[in-house]
Design an enzyme around this catalytic site. Sequence first.
Site, mmCIF file in Angstrom:
data_model
loop_
_atom_site.group_PDB
_atom_site.id
_atom_site.type_symbol
_atom_site.label_atom_id
_atom_site.label_comp_id
_atom_site.label_asym_id
_atom_site.label_seq_id
_atom_site.Cartn_x
_atom_site.Cartn_y
_atom_site.Cartn_z
ATOM 1 N N LEU A 182 46.600 -24.795 33.085
ATOM 2 C CA LEU A 182 46.790 -24.448 31.671
ATOM 3 C C LEU A 182 48.106 -24.969 31.123
ATOM 4 O O LEU A 182 48.234 -25.243 29.935
ATOM 5 C CB LEU A 182 46.748 -22.921 31.494
ATOM 6 C CG LEU A 182 45.422 -22.231 31.832
ATOM 7 C CD1 LEU A 182 45.570 -20.720 31.724
ATOM 8 C CD2 LEU A 182 44.307 -22.720 30.918
ATOM 9 N N GLY A 183 49.101 -25.090 31.977
ATOM 10 C CA GLY A 183 50.400 -25.562 31.536
ATOM 11 C C GLY A 183 51.429 -25.318 32.613
ATOM 12 O O GLY A 183 51.164 -24.708 33.646
ATOM 13 N N GLY A 213 55.323 -23.832 33.058
ATOM 14 C CA GLY A 213 56.436 -23.122 32.456
ATOM 15 C C GLY A 213 57.715 -23.353 33.231
ATOM 16 O O GLY A 213 57.774 -24.173 34.153
ATOM 17 N N PHE A 228 59.117 -21.518 35.366
ATOM 18 C CA PHE A 228 59.106 -21.055 36.745
ATOM 19 C C PHE A 228 57.925 -21.585 37.529
ATOM 20 O O PHE A 228 57.717 -21.192 38.672
ATOM 21 C CB PHE A 228 59.072 -19.520 36.787
ATOM 22 C CG PHE A 228 60.257 -18.883 36.123
ATOM 23 C CD1 PHE A 228 61.472 -19.551 36.060
ATOM 24 C CD2 PHE A 228 60.158 -17.635 35.560
ATOM 25 C CE1 PHE A 228 62.569 -18.971 35.457
ATOM 26 C CE2 PHE A 228 61.252 -17.047 34.944
ATOM 27 C CZ PHE A 228 62.458 -17.720 34.887
ATOM 28 N N GLY A 229 57.114 -22.447 36.928
ATOM 29 C CA GLY A 229 56.008 -22.996 37.676
ATOM 30 C C GLY A 229 54.744 -23.128 36.851
ATOM 31 O O GLY A 229 54.706 -22.743 35.679
ATOM 32 N N ASP A 253 64.310 -14.333 26.366
ATOM 33 C CA ASP A 253 63.746 -15.692 26.335
ATOM 34 C C ASP A 253 62.565 -15.749 25.374
ATOM 35 O O ASP A 253 61.518 -16.316 25.688
ATOM 36 C CB ASP A 253 63.331 -16.135 27.729
ATOM 37 C CG ASP A 253 63.169 -17.660 27.824
ATOM 38 O OD1 ASP A 253 63.750 -18.366 26.971
ATOM 39 O OD2 ASP A 253 62.471 -18.139 28.731
#
Length: 813
Positions: free
Chosen positions: A503-504, A506, A508-509, A622
Amino acid sequence: MAIGYLSAVVVLTLLVIPDHCHAKDILTAGDSLPDGQTLISAGETFELGFFSPGRSTNRYVGIWYYNFSTRTVLWVANRQDPVRDESGRLGIADDGNLVVLDGNQNVLWSTGLPPLSSNSSSTTTVQLLENGNLMVNDSGGVARWESFENPTDTYLPGMRIGLDLRTNVNQLLRSWKSEDDPAAGNFSMGVDPRRSTQIFIWEGTGPGVPRWRSGRWNGQVFTGIVDMISTYLYGFRLSDFLQEQKMYFYYNANDSLHRYVLKWNGTVEHLIRQDDTGVWSRYWEAPTTECETYNKCGRYGSCSDENTPICSCLRGFVPAVAEEWKRGNWSSGCVRRRALLCESDGSGNQGEDDGFWKIERVKLPDSSDWDNNANDEDGCRTACSRNCSCRAFAYVDGIGCLAWGVDLVDIQIFSSGGNNMYLRLASSELDRTAKEQNKRSRPAATATVPFDLGNDDGNRKQQVTRSFHILDESKDKQCEELPVLSFESIITSTSNFSKANLLGVGGFGPVYKGILPGGQEVAVKRLSRNSGQGHDEFKNEIILIAQLQHRNLVRILGCCIQGEEKILVYEYMPNRSLDVILFDPKRKRLLDWNSRYNIIEGVARGLLYLHRDSRLRIIHRDLKASNILLDSEMSPKISDFGMARMFGTDEKETNTQRVVGTFGYMSPEYAMQGVFSVKSDVYSFGVLLLEIICGMKNSSFMHQKSSLNLLGYAWKSWNEDNVMEFVDPTIRDSCSLTQVSKCVNVGLLCVQDRANDRPTMSSVMVMLEGGAAAISQPRRPTFVADIGGDTESSTDKLIGISSNNSITQLIGR
């Protein structure tokens, strides 16, 4: 103390004009009213002049009922600065102000209006109206000032004092200092500044501390006044505050001889003149009993005048300090006897689900939230049961669903009337009847999704364990807050983390789409082994988000730890993250203005929950477009709590040696000094709001002509009254200029450089939902000047920038 800003020149006219006859109810420029003379309203109901209260010899200008003694004084002009003898005079100064002078021509009181020209001031008039209102009018008869908008201690029919939703200015009644001294006393009364439709009496300076509370208005009565019935109202109404942008209560009696008085001792009286006797009768008074005193029995304590002692703990609660309670000191209140199942850590707690205990004839607690999505009592119960932080709920005719996400305070049990309240308790605190009622009202599980990690009750780990054997029983202690999935089930659900399910990626992974047994779609976040952040952020996210429940926060459903693998499982959001749509030139057309406005409001609600209403109180740290997920209806959900921090109720701000966040969203004090607070999140929200309107990313925006970054361009457009130029061209035809202007104004207030200048999220919600633009003037943002454009230009100041510009540590040179 004399008012110093009026010079002798201003009042010169009054010094040379002698007394002469004047109209009975009107004072004109050139006239003055000396001590001993009065104005009388046209119908001879009210009188204005000098008086001495009680045993005092000081002289004040006031209004009272004509042909009554001055004990019925309704309004006082110079309440802080009396005339010491009978040499006082009331008149119109040559700048158009109404003033009170002493014998030495010192100005003791003034209406404080902006000065008029000499030509205009010469036509100023002052008139005492038949309703008791004293008005200062200009040459056209338009009121420039009126006593009804500057009250002292008395509320009359026709008055419309209240809370201005645009300025947050609250007009209050202020008691006399004593029976003989009309100076401002120790008590004030007015509309709750939290917009709860309640009336409060406060004790002390400023707003003070609550002394008495009316309960919410239900369209007919105040729910916390036990004997308030419709026939008693005399036409009480709540203003259309969404349209008028002012929240006030008003009433129109059949005649003027009704009054509410906030007395010097802190009680409020409703007095009515009896026509047959001419005597003033007290129709109602509050507070008159100990139980009417605000929060007499402390949190989770209830007060009943019929009991001895008057205070008792609610069912399922015990005194917080037993010895104090025995001595009649109830201020410390009560604490829960048995923990709720939904709040437990799951170790050894295999009990039944929590339930609700019905309490009747209640003056409902203070600080409730209104849920407009629940249409009846069952819907209200369902909404509360799904949110572990919901302590109690009530469904009230004329109001709807009320829920309490904070400690319950100021509870009174009436002998009759009141409302039903449902208190959340552990199952062991409920009797069989209550348990059966809770079972009957509990929503049934969805049969088409046999494996539902989204079940919100506190026993979901046990339910998953009993129904499906895919849990890892040798789980790490870090994951004990959630159902723990085996690594094999994760592999199966994501087709071994196939690229087709990606899906994508980020900070952190990567995040993959997964399908669990039974067909439930989930999002699987696999923390990167190379990020250097996985352990702390993984643990932080479990601790925080597992205990948070709000419709605008993404739900975490489970986790997995095996060796170096750390995996979190979330509810699946079919429209992925906001940035994927908002910053795509083609897909952004899917977000019309209504969709964007709903996203802005939804994110604001979620952030308000984190800052104020959740029991943990959290700073996200964040907030950005990529951390806002969109469900099938484009409703927003805040995600990614790996950087979040809890803070105490008494904490204002804190600092860190490790600054985390994302370029373009970090507040100045956080990026430069490591100081963060809820106002850091407010700054990020302001950036996000402006991005949503403009359709461009702050960190990469640079206006071609002006060379301004996004925030600078927003301020320029708003300041030049050209906000439509700032709006994404794809939505200009669908948006409202009023709404856009309001939102840009709110966004600019949020991104002001100084944290203290920024509003809280509760104020943001009021401005967004208030129907009018915020009128506060934002300061021009300056911090953003060096962080727009290419983020690589600043990498010499940073250590550890992830692929999506998230900062893991910031070190000054």
